[in-house]
Structure formats: structure tokens, C-alpha cells
Enzyme design. Structure first.
Site, short mmCIF file in Angstrom:
data_model
loop_
_atom_site.label_atom_id
_atom_site.label_comp_id
_atom_site.label_asym_id
_atom_site.label_seq_id
_atom_site.Cartn_x
_atom_site.Cartn_y
_atom_site.Cartn_z
N HIS A 54 -55.01 -37.72 -35.73
CA HIS A 54 -54.29 -36.91 -34.74
C HIS A 54 -54.45 -35.41 -34.91
CE1 HIS A 54 -51.85 -40.15 -32.89
NE2 HIS A 54 -51.96 -40.71 -34.08
N LYS A 109 -43.58 -27.17 -26.55
CA LYS A 109 -44.33 -27.88 -27.60
C LYS A 109 -43.85 -27.36 -28.96
CE LYS A 109 -47.97 -26.23 -25.50
NZ LYS A 109 -48.60 -27.52 -25.33
N ARG A 110 -44.23 -28.03 -30.05
CA ARG A 110 -43.88 -27.51 -31.38
C ARG A 110 -44.36 -26.07 -31.50
NH1 ARG A 110 -47.13 -29.63 -35.35
NH2 ARG A 110 -48.42 -30.66 -33.81
N LYS A 122 -51.09 -23.07 -31.39
CA LYS A 122 -50.66 -23.30 -30.00
C LYS A 122 -50.46 -21.99 -29.25
CE LYS A 122 -48.50 -27.76 -31.15
NZ LYS A 122 -49.09 -28.79 -30.27
N THR A 164 -49.94 -33.99 -25.12
CA THR A 164 -49.44 -35.00 -24.18
C THR A 164 -48.43 -34.35 -23.23
OG1 THR A 164 -47.93 -35.68 -25.94
CG2 THR A 164 -49.82 -37.10 -25.51
N LYS A 168 -47.56 -34.65 -19.01
CA LYS A 168 -46.23 -34.81 -18.39
C LYS A 168 -46.04 -33.77 -17.27
CE LYS A 168 -44.79 -36.36 -22.86
NZ LYS A 168 -44.39 -35.91 -24.22
C1 26V Z 1 -49.24 -31.47 -39.32
C2 26V Z 1 -49.07 -30.40 -40.16
C3 26V Z 1 -48.70 -30.64 -41.55
C4 26V Z 1 -48.91 -29.46 -42.47
C5 26V Z 1 -48.58 -28.14 -41.84
C6 26V Z 1 -49.14 -27.91 -40.49
C7 26V Z 1 -49.25 -29.11 -39.66
C8 26V Z 1 -49.57 -28.95 -38.35
C9 26V Z 1 -49.73 -30.02 -37.54
C10 26V Z 1 -49.56 -31.28 -38.01
C11 26V Z 1 -49.80 -32.30 -37.00
C12 26V Z 1 -49.40 -33.68 -37.29
C13 26V Z 1 -50.04 -34.62 -36.38
C14 26V Z 1 -49.66 -34.43 -34.93
O1 26V Z 1 -48.50 -34.38 -34.56
N1 26V Z 1 -50.66 -34.39 -34.08
C15 26V Z 1 -50.49 -34.34 -32.64
O2 26V Z 1 -50.70 -35.67 -32.16
C16 26V Z 1 -50.55 -35.77 -30.76
C17 26V Z 1 -50.68 -37.23 -30.41
O3 26V Z 1 -51.96 -37.68 -30.66
C18 26V Z 1 -51.58 -34.90 -30.07
O4 26V Z 1 -51.38 -34.98 -28.68
C19 26V Z 1 -51.47 -33.46 -30.53
O5 26V Z 1 -52.51 -32.70 -29.98
C20 26V Z 1 -51.51 -33.39 -32.04
O6 26V Z 1 -51.22 -32.08 -32.50
#
Ligand code: 26V
Length: 785
Positions: free
Chosen positions: A333, A521-522, A527, A629, A633
Site C-alpha cells: 500500500h 485525507k491524513r 500529500k 480512495t 468518493k
Molecule cells: C505509513 C507510515 C508509517 C511510518 C511513517 C509514515 C507513514 C506514512 C504512510 C504510511 C502508510 C500506511 C499505508 C497506507 O495507509 N497506505 C494507503 O493505502 C490506501 C489503500 O490502498 C491508498 O489508497 C493510499 O494511497 C495509501 O497511502
């Protein structure tokens, strides 16, 4: 279900649960009684579905996160009784909206990844796919967010405060989980996932950690009360709270325990059911069960399966490994390096030494295979599962898994060409793309009943709710003035509703006649909420300089949580709020621009924001957003995308036409080309309007409360090389906004753009995505009650 029976059931439940009559019941009591009464109506179908699925091959979704949001409204829609129940409540003088609003969101996820799991659950049930979700029942979900003095403040999220009427605790299916230092119980709580337009009811099974013994009687008797419950607390700590995905350091041990509890309980559950059917475990286990690993978080499921098969079921290591190879697949992801999980082997050894041995054994065999295939030295190093005393979870998942998938075309291409290039060369046959999707039940039918009715009226029936590709049939009405007018007046109505909610919750008045530009979004640097903020500030300065400037009245809305330990993200929240404060209080601009940062953005807030957007802001640095996603929406609800060619934006624009969206900025290739030669200072020096807004971070325009946070943001751009290319994309962003303003003038043309976005969103249904997983990865058949 009959109205009179439902009424009696609600009254009965209120009587036995709360000891009162319906007319004296509080909103949450009615919510619980109504939910329980509805649950009663689907339990038989639920059990039948479980039995039906157990007869053939089943798929399992292993995920540490499920961002479910509220259940009531969604379940009423899926059961096809929303209007009936609304009427019944009306007759009883109860407003259904109030009852829906009292429900706390089940926020058991951080963002996109967790919400995707929730959409998949809904789609699997509706598409009649034998899929069971496994996850964790955190007592506290993602934190609640408030804004105080412009700063984000976090507060615990106790979503269970009114109870959880939709879950059934299945005590008898408890598993005991062994950690080196203690054993704990994993108790399953099952949530029904009600399919729309089918009798199928699927299951989401969430495990809760509990002690084997409630408390130590002897210690209690000796009046050592704290000690008596110490073990209970230590067990319950495991599922006490969802980890924000930035907290990489603290709580590492607990996080690893969470992951193990999830996979150990789930694998045991799967094996138990298999043995109930076949008596023993054979290689049929791998043929009859498919496990999807949602990111690397549940990857320990692989060694846990092998451990059980070897140590408890008497299979050989080779047999067990080949069963695992058949069962597991992995979804990636994110390409952000910091998000790829690695665990210190000392930690694994401390908690579950046997699991470490199994991983080491897999690694050993893998190296032997590579050597036999002619690989050597350096080439092998990158594939190692254990390297520099760490276990690399993605490597484990890719090596053992039978499939690896990205979540949008561009993302999968990047995985193959760069991020996982070596793996693609080794296992080309494993790589697949599965572009994400969203459930049309929640993200259109539930959150936008007005637009849903219009679509149903124009298409003649509600089939589109189960087959979103039918929206394409709306396209022929693009020149039909009456349809377009209705479409746009619905948009206006949703904007009015949002304005009212924003007034109530944020205390800010916004004008539904202004253009609603929405970024939700987060909060993350990639982003680029900061780029949007810079643009807004620049626009404000320009309007101030020229009060006749020809722009539409515009409202910028942000919704975002910054993870508690992510300092820069929190600084961006403060910066946006400082801008909001300046702009919203400046009488001289006549309210032309408003900026609102909504507090506590979550699933239920998104349901109000998505239908009200005129513009969907999707502006990540090209190559960084795996899919997105939220973009889908907003598109589905008729908002053109203002964005970069990143993630699923690429596919969105392909579907609805570039001319109906606003694409700007560097593309992946441009960024590769710019590469090391990128010098943000060039852009800063040469563009006075850019310089002016960047300088606002450090020239005393705004107050960061003495934290130095704004200076740090400034440094991230000019001293640390602007990793996310904000300065490079600023001018293009600005010019593209001008195109929005120009296009917005022609109301009819604008309406067409919005309408065509809705017409072409069909492919982004998670029903399509889940069917692709079922057919191309899990090889499971649809089964209908
Ligand atoms: C994890 C972390 C952990 C360490 C610090 C920074 C950081 C930044 C991002 C993440 C992302 C975790 C995975 C995630 O949520 N990915 C999202 O998955 C969605 C579903 O597939 C996708 O639509 C998003 O683009 C993607 O960011």
C-alpha cells in the site's frame, strides 16, 4: 420484517436493557434497541451464510485496521429497510437522523488502508464472495482531534461507550495465544457484514485480548489489589489501542504482540474449522483457504502457520512451507521507505523464539534456492528475509506469497520498475495490479440519498447500487438540461447541509453559494496540504491588492489528522489555522475567501463532505500516493479532480476525460529527470509571489506559539531540499486554479464536468476490485444463499 413487530421488539429491548418505556428512552438507548432488533432479523441468514461458505474454498482478509465508521444507516440500507424504519420512528416521534448521529464511528484504522478493508468487507458480502475478515478489536480507535488555538489536540477515542450492539461475543470460539512471557485469551467479536440486494451476511471477526484469569485471588485476599489485576491489565493492554502509524519507536513491543495475536488467533481459527471438516490437516488446507495480507502488518501469519503445522500437526517443514506458499498473498500500500516494516530479531526472539527459528529456516532455504539459480553476493543480499539482525516483513511476504499486488496501475508499475524491481525480475508471475475501489452503498447511496434518487429516477431502477458500471448509462443525459439542473441543485442542497453542520461543529459560517474546494485525507508532507495552504495565502494577498479581482467566492475546506508524533504534520495544521484566522477575520476581502479546517475528520464527517465538494483536491507529489480512495468518493459525488497525475488520479482522469478535470504539476518522469538537480531555491528566488508566502513562515506574519515549528517547515523546503517538490509545482498549481475559476463561470459547462465525473466513476466500485481479487488471486467462487 414487519413494522409492528419491529416496534414491539424495540420496546421490549428497551424494557429489559434499560428498565424503561420507549417514550422515556434516550437517543443512545433507542439506537441500541433498534440495532439489536435489526440484528435479530439477520442472524439466521448470517448463520446460513457461514455454513454455506464453509462448504467450499474460502478467502480471509488479514488486516490490522478496519475503519468501519457507523453501522446503523449502512445496515438499514443493505437490509433495504431504511425508509420503512424512518417512517416507523417518525410515527413514534423519533428523528432517525438523531439516532444515526448518536452512534460513535468505529475508527479502527488510520486512513486509506483501513477504510479500504471496510469497503472490501461490504463489497464481498454484496458480491456474495466467501470472504471472512480478521482483525483486532481495539478498545480505543484512532484518537479524537480538537483544534485549540490553531494547534491539534488529541483525545482518546472510546468508541464503545454506548456499547456495541452490532457485535456478538463468541466466547466459545476463544483461542489461547502463547507469548514467551505469558499466555492470553483471544476472544472473537463477530460483526455482521450485510450484503446489499442479497441475503448473504458475511463476517468480520475482531479479536480482543483478555487474561486467562480475571484476577489473582490470593493477592487480592492479601489486599494487594493493584498486583491482583496487574496480569489482567497486561493482557488487555494488547488490544487496548490502535497504533497511529507514525509511532515507530514507542510501543514497538506491544505492536508486535498485537500483530502476533491477530495472526495466531486467526490461523488457529482457520485450522480448527478445517479439522472439524476433515479430521486432520493435509495439503488440502492450502487448496481450500486463501489469505490476503493487507500490507505487511499480518505477515507473521506465515511463520505462525508453518509453526503450527510442523510442531502441532506433524507435517514436515517442506510440506508446511508449500501450504503457506499456496495460501498467502500480499498487498503493498505504499512505497514510502519508512513505512516498510522491519523487526529486530531480538524482539521477535524475546516474544516468540520459535517464530524466529521458522523465519530463519525460510531464509536459509531461500538463499539456497537463489544460489542454485546462480545468484551470488550482492544480488542475494537485497532478497534476504533476515538482514542486519532485522526481519524484513515485505521480503517474507513476497517470497512466500503467491501474489503481490499494487493498488493502482501507476503504483504497480512503480513497484515493478523501481521499488520492487529485483523481486519483479525474480518472480514476474507473482505481480498483479488491483486498482482500489470504494463501496457505492456508503459513498453514494447512504451519504447522498438525494443524488441516489435522481440516478434511480433517470435509470429507471436501483440496479446501479450493485453494479456501478451502470452509471455509464447516465452519460447520454449530459445535454439534458432538466437532469443537469436537478444534479446541480442536489449539489447545492448538499452544500447547504454541510454549511449547517460546519456552523454547528466549527462555529464558522460558510456560504453554500461559494465554490467548495475540499482536501480531506491524513496529514502528510507528501500529500502536500502545505502547497494548498501556500496557494490560499497567495490568493488572499492578491485579492487584498486588487479588490476587483475576478474570482468566484470560494471556501477552502480541510479535514486531516496529523499523527501525534509527526511534528511537521502538526505544524502544517497550525499553519492552515493561522491562515484561516487571518483570512476569515479580514473584513476588507468581503468574505470572498473562507478557510475551514474541520475538527476530527473521520468516516462520518467524510460522508458529509464528499457530496458537497465542487473541487476534489488530490495534489500529492507524483509517485508518492499509492492510489488514494478519497479521490474516488469525491468523483462519484460529482466533483472534478484538481490534482497531479499520481495514484488512481491517473485512472480517474482516463475515465472521465482530462478536459473534465484539472491536472497540474510534475509527473513521475519529470521528477526522475529533475532528480538530484532540483534546487528549490531557484523557484523561490524567481517567483516573488511564491517567495512571499514561503517567507510568511518565518517573517513574523504568523505565530507558531513560539514552537519554532514554522521555521522548521521553512527549512524543510529551503535547507532540506524540498523533498516533495512543493516549490516546483507552485506556479503550475496557481495557473491551474485560474482555469478552475474560468471554467466555473460557465455554469452549464461546469455542471457537465461534474456530471461526467459521476457517470464515469463506475469502475471505482470496490465490487469490481473485490471480484478481481476473488477471480485472479484467491480463486474463490461466488455463493448465494
Ligand atoms: C505509513 C507510515 C508509517 C511510518 C511513517 C509514515 C507513514 C506514512 C504512510 C504510511 C502508510 C500506511 C499505508 C497506507 O495507509 N497506505 C494507503 O493505502 C490506501 C489503500 O490502498 C491508498 O489508497 C493510499 O494511497 C495509501 O497511502
Amino acid at each position: 420484517m414487519n413494522k409492528e413487530e419491529l416496534k414491539l421488539s424495540i420496546e421490549r429491548t428497551i424494557k429489559v436493557k434499560y428498565g424503561k418505556t420507549l417514550d422515556k428512552a434516550l437517543d443512545y438507548e433507542i439506537f441500541n434497541a433498534l440495532s439489536l432488533s435489526l440484528l435479530e432479523n439477520i442472524v439466521d441468514d448470517w448463520n446460513e451464510t457461514t455454513e454455506l461458505y464453509a462448504k467450499g474454498k474460502q478467502a480471509y482478509y488479514f488486516s490490522a485496521e478496519y475503519l468501519m465508521g457507523r453501522a446503523l444507516g449502512n445496515n438499514l440500507i443493505s437490509m433495504g429497510v431504511y425508509d420503512e424504519v424512518r417512517e416507523l420512528l417518525e410515527e413514534l416521534n423519533i428523528n432517525i437522523n438523531k439516532i444515526e448521529e448518536i452512534e460513535e464511528d468505529a475508527g479502527l484504522g488510520n486512513g486509506g488502508l483501513g477504510r479500504l478493508s471496510a469497503c472490501f468487507m461490504d463489497s464481498a458480502a454484496t458480491m456474495e464472495i466467501p470472504l471472512i475478515g480478521y482483525g483486532l478489536r481495539y478498545n480505543n480507535g484512532l484518537f479524537n482531534q480538537y483544534v485549540e488555538d490553531g494547534f491539534q489536540v488529541e483525545d482518546g477515542d472510546y468508541w464503545l461507550k454506548y456499547g456495541d450492539p452490532w457485535s456478538i461475543r463468541k466466547e466459545s470460539e476463544t483461542q489461547v495465544i502463547h507469548f514467551e512471557d505469558m499466555d492470553v485469551k483471544a476472544v472473537p467479536y463477530d460483526m455482521p457484514i450485510i450484503g446489499y440486494g442479497t441475503r448473504n451476511v458475511n463476517t468480520l471477526r475482531l479479536w480482543k485480548a483478555e487474561p486467562l484469569k480475571e484476577f489473582d485471588f490470593k493477592l487480592f485476599n492479601d489486599q494487594k489489589y493493584d498486583e491482583a489485576i496487574r496480569l489482567k491489565n497486561r493482557a488487555e493492554d494488547i488490544t487496548r489501542v490502535l497504533y497511529p502509524n507514525d509511532s515507530t519507536e514507542e510501543g514497538k513491543l506491544l505492536r508486535l504482540k498485537q500483530q502476533y495475536l491477530l495472526v495466531s488467533a486467526s490461523i488457529k481459527d482457520i485450522i480448527k474449522k478445517h479439522k472439524e471438516k476433515f479430521g486432520t490437516v493435509t495439503k488440502r488446507l492450502g487448496e481450500l483457504n486463501a489469505v490476503q495480507l493487507n500490507d505487511t502488518h499480518p505477515t507473521l501469519g506465515i511463520p505462525e502457520l508453518i509453526r503450527i503445522l510442523v510442531d502441532e500437526e506433524g507435517l514436515t517443514f517442506d510440506e508446511s512451507l508449500s501450504i503457506a506458499k499456496c495460501m498467502f498473498s500480499y498487498t503493498n500500500h505504499t512505497i514510502l521507505a519508512e513505512a516498510l516494516e522491519k523487526w529486530d530479531i531480538t524482539l521477535i526472539k524475546e516474544l516468540f523464539p520459535r517464530i524466529l527459528e521458522v523465519i530463519q529456516e525460510i531464509d536459509k532455504r531461500f538463499i539456497a534456492e537463489l544460489k542454485a539459480a546462480g545468484y551470488s553476493g550482492n544480488a542475494i543480499k537485497d532478497y534476504r528475509i533476515i538482514y542486519k539482525k532485522q526481519a524484513r516483513m515485505a521480503n517474507l511476504a513476497i517470497h512466500v506469497g503467491s501474489a503481490v499486488n499494487g493498488v493502482a496501475k501507476l503504483h504497480t508499475d512503480i513497484l515493478k520498475e523501481t521499488e520492487l524491481k529485483n523481486w519483479y525480475e525474480l518472480y514476474p508471475e507473482k505481480f498483479q495490479n488491483k486498482t482500489n475501489g470504494i463501496t457505492p452503498r456508503r459513498w453514494l447511496r447512504l451519504c447522498n440519498p438525494e443524488l441516489s434518487s435522481l440516478i434511480t429516477e433517470v435509470l429507471g431502477n436501483e440496479d446501479w447500487v450493485r453494479d456501478l458500471s451502470l452509471l455509464k448509462n447516465l452519460e447520454k443525459y449530459v445535454n439534458d438540461k432538466s437532469v443537469l439542473n436537478k444534479f446541480m441543485s442536489i449539489k447545492h442542497k448538499k452544500k447547504e447541509q454541510l454549511a449547517e453542520y460546519v456552523k454547528e461543529n466549527e462555529g464558522v459560517t460558510i456560504d453554500p453559494d461559494s465554490l467548495f474546494d475540499i482536501q480531506i485525507k491524513r496529514l502528510h508532507e507528501y500529500k502536500r496540504q502545505l502547497l494548498n495552504a501556500f496557494y490560499i495565502l497567495d490568493l488572499y494577498y492578491r485579492v487584498k491588492e486588487d479588490s476587483n479581482m475576478d474570482i468566484p467566492k470560494i471556501t477552502f475546506l480541510f479535514g486531516a489528522k496529523a499523527f501525534p508524533g509527526y511534528k511537521r504534520a502538526k505544524a502544517i495544521v497550525k499553519f492552515i489555522n493561522e491562515i484561516a484566522n487571518l483570512v476569515n477575520n479580514d473584513k476588507t476581502i468581503n468574505g470572498k475567501i473562507k478557510v475551514v479546517f474541520v475538527q476530527n475528520y473521520r468516516v462520518s464527517y467524510a460522508e458529509k463532505l464528499c457530496p458537497a465538494a465542487d473541487i476534489s483536491k488530490q495534489i500529492s507529489t507524483a509517485g508518492k500516493e499509492a492510489s488514494g480512495t478519497g479521490n474516488m468518493k469525491l468523483m462519484l459525488n460529482g466533483a472534478p479532480t484538481f490534482g497531479t497525475l499520481d495514484g488512481a488520479n491517473v485512472e480517474i482522469v482516463n475515465e472521465s476525460g482530462r478536459e473534465n478535470n484539472f491536472i497540474f504539476g510534475l509527473e513521475v518522469e519529470d521528477i526522475e529527470e529533475l532528480g538530484k538537480n532540483y534546487n528549490p531555491k531557484d523557484y523561490y528566488e524567481k517567483n516573488p509571489s511564491l517567495k512571499r508566502v514561503v517567507d510568511a513562515l518565518v517573517d513574523g506574519t504568523f505565530d507558531d506559539g513560539g514552537s519554532g515549528d514554522f521555521e522548521d517547515l521553512f527549512d524543510s523546503l529551503l535547507e532540506e531540499g524540498d523533498q516533495y517538490y512543493l516549490l516546483a509545482d507552485f506556479q503550475s498549481f496557481k495557473e491551474t486554479e485560474d482555469k478552475v475559476f474560468e471554467a466555473y463561470k460557465d455554469k452549464e459547462e461546469w455542471a457537465k464536468k461534474c456530471f461526467l465525473n459521476t457517470c464515469n466513476a463506475g469502475i471505482f466500485s470496490s465490487d469490481r476490485t473485490i471480484l478481481e481479487y476473488a477471480r485472479e488471486i484467491w480463486m474463490v467462487e461466488r455463493k448465494s444463499l
